[in-house]
Design a protein around this motif. Structure first.
Motif, mmCIF file in Angstrom:
data_model
loop_
_atom_site.group_PDB
_atom_site.id
_atom_site.type_symbol
_atom_site.label_atom_id
_atom_site.label_comp_id
_atom_site.label_asym_id
_atom_site.label_seq_id
_atom_site.Cartn_x
_atom_site.Cartn_y
_atom_site.Cartn_z
ATOM 1 N N ALA A 85 -107.267 -38.108 -143.908
ATOM 2 C CA ALA A 85 -107.065 -39.244 -144.809
ATOM 3 C C ALA A 85 -108.367 -39.948 -145.161
ATOM 4 C CB ALA A 85 -106.099 -40.234 -144.170
ATOM 5 N N VAL A 112 -104.490 -36.616 -149.417
ATOM 6 C CA VAL A 112 -103.266 -37.417 -149.313
ATOM 7 C C VAL A 112 -102.581 -37.471 -150.679
ATOM 8 C CG1 VAL A 112 -102.342 -39.730 -148.855
ATOM 9 C CG2 VAL A 112 -104.087 -38.758 -147.343
ATOM 10 N N GLU A 166 -98.805 -36.388 -151.945
ATOM 11 C CA GLU A 166 -97.949 -37.335 -152.674
ATOM 12 C C GLU A 166 -97.501 -36.746 -154.020
ATOM 13 O OE1 GLU A 166 -99.405 -41.653 -150.990
ATOM 14 O OE2 GLU A 166 -100.627 -40.727 -152.564
ATOM 15 N N ARG A 217 -96.331 -41.501 -147.646
ATOM 16 C CA ARG A 217 -97.077 -41.858 -146.438
ATOM 17 C C ARG A 217 -96.156 -42.515 -145.414
ATOM 18 N NH1 ARG A 217 -102.890 -43.928 -148.733
ATOM 19 N NH2 ARG A 217 -102.763 -42.756 -150.681
ATOM 20 N N THR A 236 -100.270 -43.721 -140.079
ATOM 21 C CA THR A 236 -101.692 -43.369 -140.049
ATOM 22 C C THR A 236 -102.081 -43.241 -138.579
ATOM 23 O OG1 THR A 236 -102.369 -45.675 -140.075
ATOM 24 C CG2 THR A 236 -102.230 -44.566 -142.202
ATOM 25 N N GLN A 263 -103.342 -38.976 -141.681
ATOM 26 C CA GLN A 263 -102.167 -39.555 -142.322
ATOM 27 C C GLN A 263 -100.994 -38.599 -142.154
ATOM 28 O OE1 GLN A 263 -101.813 -42.597 -144.296
ATOM 29 N NE2 GLN A 263 -99.712 -42.003 -143.843
ATOM 30 N N LEU A 278 -97.311 -37.657 -143.529
ATOM 31 C CA LEU A 278 -96.495 -37.852 -144.740
ATOM 32 C C LEU A 278 -95.158 -37.152 -144.535
ATOM 33 C CD1 LEU A 278 -99.671 -36.965 -145.873
ATOM 34 C CD2 LEU A 278 -98.646 -38.169 -147.793
#
Length: 172
Positions: free
Chosen positions: A136, A143, A147, A153, A156, A166, A168
């Motif tokens: 991240a 990231v 997405e 997300r 972290t 990160q 997800l």
């Protein structure tokens, strides 16, 4: 370019390590060494062990572009032990490990095709949660890539050496 996704196996380990090395070379050329460093991952025994272990614990998939292995990911039922400090998701899941592509195929959608395949495999298993973790730091492009493929997300974390990570998740 025709993309076919197939099951992988131990015979694919050299190709998978080559894809990882290609990613490192590409990141180094861009001055983005925070993610995986500067040395070929194929020379790191811990990486080779991790690729093999995740393959043994789950399912590996290879995306071929016109018959040439160009990208890979492995699906298992849990994140790596390095995330044991995070709260569990509270439901069964599929977890993505070692998504990588040979950078010769950059921009051809192999990574996104593999992520869509992972979502379908998760659905077929009767599960609705697909998760992944990634670097991240830097410019945040990795990231944002996840997405753009339907992930959001969640947690972290800081890995070894204060490595920014990160987690997800994607509902499928």
């Amino acid at each position: 370019m025709e993309i076919i996704i197939r099951d992988g196996g131990h015979d694919d380990i050299p190709a998978i390590l080559g894809m990882l090395d290609s990613c490192v070379e590409w990141l180094v050329r861009q001055g983005r060494t925070g993610q995986w460093g500067t040395k070929p991952l194929s020379e790191n025994p811990r990486v080779v062990e991790s690729v093999t272990r995740h393959m043994d614990e789950g399912s590996v998939f290879i995306a071929e572009a016109d018959g040439v292995p160009g990208a890979t990911l492995t699906l298992t039922g849990a994140p790596g032990a390095y995330l044991s400090h995070l709260p569990p998701p509270g439901e069964p899941e599929r977890y993505i490990h070692w998504l990588a592509s040979d950078r010769r195929f950059q921009g051809h959608g192999l990574g996104s095709a593999l992520l869509a395949h992972a979502a379908e495999e998760t659905r077929r298993a009767g599960l609705s949660l697909l998760r992944v973790d990634c670097y991240a730091g830097g410019d945040g492009k990795l990231v944002r890539f996840y997405e753009s493929n339907g992930f959001v997300r969640t947690e972290t974390y800081r890995g070894t050496g204060d490595w920014p990570g990160q987690v997800l998740a994607r509902r499928v």
